[in-house]
Design a protein around this motif. Structure first.
Motif, PDB file in Angstrom:
ATOM      1  N   UNK A   1       0.847  -1.193   0.000  1.00 40.62           N
ATOM      2  CA  UNK A   1       0.000   0.000   0.000  1.00 40.62           C
ATOM      3  C   UNK A   1       0.886   1.247   0.000  1.00 40.62           C
ATOM      4  N   UNK A   2       0.616   2.179  -0.880  1.00 45.31           N
ATOM      5  CA  UNK A   2       1.397   3.402  -0.950  1.00 45.31           C
ATOM      6  C   UNK A   2       1.105   4.285   0.252  1.00 45.31           C
ATOM      7  N   UNK A   3       2.004   5.258   0.492  1.00 46.00           N
ATOM      8  CA  UNK A   3       1.793   6.174   1.597  1.00 46.00           C
ATOM      9  C   UNK A   3       0.501   6.955   1.462  1.00 46.00           C
ATOM     10  N   UNK A   4       0.190   7.367   0.222  1.00 44.98           N
ATOM     11  CA  UNK A   4      -1.036   8.120  -0.012  1.00 44.98           C
ATOM     12  C   UNK A   4      -2.267   7.266   0.259  1.00 44.98           C
ATOM     13  N   UNK A   5      -2.243   6.019  -0.191  1.00 44.21           N
ATOM     14  CA  UNK A   5      -3.374   5.125   0.038  1.00 44.21           C
ATOM     15  C   UNK A   5      -3.544   4.838   1.525  1.00 44.21           C
ATOM     16  N   UNK A   6      -2.444   4.687   2.241  1.00 44.38           N
ATOM     17  CA  UNK A   6      -2.504   4.428   3.676  1.00 44.38           C
ATOM     18  C   UNK A   6      -3.088   5.627   4.419  1.00 44.38           C
ATOM     19  N   UNK A   7      -2.681   6.825   4.021  1.00 41.46           N
ATOM     20  CA  UNK A   7      -3.203   8.041   4.645  1.00 41.46           C
ATOM     21  C   UNK A   7      -4.695   8.184   4.371  1.00 41.46           C
ATOM     22  N   UNK A   8      -5.109   7.844   3.151  1.00 41.04           N
ATOM     23  CA  UNK A   8      -6.529   7.927   2.790  1.00 41.04           C
ATOM     24  C   UNK A   8      -7.333   6.913   3.608  1.00 41.04           C
ATOM     25  N   UNK A   9      -6.786   5.743   3.813  1.00 40.79           N
ATOM     26  CA  UNK A   9      -7.471   4.715   4.600  1.00 40.79           C
ATOM     27  C   UNK A   9      -7.643   5.181   6.048  1.00 40.79           C
ATOM     28  N   UNK A  10      -6.574   5.726   6.623  1.00 40.99           N
ATOM     29  CA  UNK A  10      -6.638   6.209   8.004  1.00 40.99           C
ATOM     30  C   UNK A  10      -7.617   7.366   8.127  1.00 40.99           C
ATOM     31  N   UNK A  11      -7.621   8.233   7.141  1.00 37.66           N
ATOM     32  CA  UNK A  11      -8.535   9.379   7.128  1.00 37.66           C
ATOM     33  C   UNK A  11      -9.987   8.919   7.055  1.00 37.66           C
ATOM     34  N   UNK A  12     -10.298   8.040   6.100  1.00 34.23           N
ATOM     35  CA  UNK A  12     -11.679   7.571   5.913  1.00 34.23           C
ATOM     36  C   UNK A  12     -12.160   6.802   7.149  1.00 34.23           C
ATOM     37  N   UNK A  13     -11.295   5.983   7.715  1.00 36.27           N
ATOM     38  CA  UNK A  13     -11.649   5.171   8.882  1.00 36.27           C
ATOM     39  C   UNK A  13     -11.981   6.053  10.091  1.00 36.27           C
ATOM     40  N   UNK A  14     -11.110   7.014  10.370  1.00 42.34           N
ATOM     41  CA  UNK A  14     -11.307   7.874  11.532  1.00 42.34           C
ATOM     42  C   UNK A  14     -12.476   8.823  11.325  1.00 42.34           C
ATOM     43  N   UNK A  15     -12.583   9.353  10.134  1.00 44.24           N
ATOM     44  CA  UNK A  15     -13.668  10.285   9.832  1.00 44.24           C
ATOM     45  C   UNK A  15     -15.021   9.599   9.962  1.00 44.24           C
ATOM     46  N   UNK A  16     -15.127   8.385   9.466  1.00 46.99           N
ATOM     47  CA  UNK A  16     -16.386   7.650   9.550  1.00 46.99           C
ATOM     48  C   UNK A  16     -16.797   7.443  11.000  1.00 46.99           C
ATOM     49  N   UNK A  17     -15.855   7.144  11.855  1.00 45.69           N
ATOM     50  CA  UNK A  17     -16.155   6.916  13.264  1.00 45.69           C
ATOM     51  C   UNK A  17     -16.577   8.202  13.964  1.00 45.69           C
TER      52      UNK A  17
END
Length: 210
Positions: A1-17
């Protein structure tokens, strides 16, 4: 997973919560915990936190770290006022254009059907998503792409407020759904005044929650 994809995953996960209320206002957030939950390194999670802070969903402090930004009374009032202006203006324009009933049904039928299915299944998350999509479809039906764009910019805050309203204030989902059906009927007969009256009641439940 690229750094950008990892950051997007962390962002979407936390934002959803945050939006769903799983992480309520005032909750302290730990980058390390998010790293562990998602099995990510610290850098992409830190980037995600910076993005969430820019969207005013969290606050960052050198002393206290990250904290979920509570929904304030002022934010609730400002959001309701802004979305109300956009939706009422859209409805007035729709009524003046007098679209065929079939056109109204084509625009609003899908989110209404999704709401009905979510209601039957007791799926609050799906219901809230469809709730926001219904109102967005109304604005979109006006044929004003600028209004639709600005309405879409409010989506995350509307979702967060809707979760607060529909999960914590004793609102009966069936009542909310019936109001949506009534608003759709008002548009079908090009009655802007009646729509506005139902919308006023619909939005009044959002007041005083913060």
């Amino acid at each position: 997973m690229t750094g950008q994809a990892a950051a997007e995953r962390a962002y979407a996960y936390t934002k959803r919560r945050i939006i769903t209320g799983e992480l309520p206002g005032g909750e302290r957030l730990s980058e390390g915990r998010i790293c562990e939950e998602l099995e990510l390194s610290r850098t992409p999670v830190h980037e995600a936190f910076l993005r969430l802070a820019a969207e005013r969903l969290i606050t960052l402090s050198s002393r206290q770290g990250a904290t979920v930004q509570p929904v304030s009374v002022t934010e609730v009032a400002d959001l309701i006022e802004t979305r109300g202006v956009l939706e009422r203006t859209a409805v007035a324009r729709i009524a003046a254009q007098a679209p065929a009933a079939a056109e109204v049904e084509a625009a609003l039928g899908a989110p209404l059907a999704r709401q009905e299915a979510a209601l039957a299944a007791g799926d609050l998350a799906a219901y809230v998503e469809a709730d926001c999509d219904f109102h967005a479809a109304v604005v979109g039906l006006s044929g004003n792409p600028i209004a639709a764009h600005f309405f879409d910019l409010l989506r995350d805050r509307q979702l967060r407020l809707a979760f607060l309203v529909l999960s914590g204030s004793g609102v009966v989902l069936d009542l909310s759904f019936r109001e949506h059906r009534e608003m759709a009927a008002c548009l079908g007969r090009h009655d802007a005044a009646a729509y506005h009256a139902v919308l006023e009641v619909h939005l009044s439940r959002h007041q005083g929650l913060a």
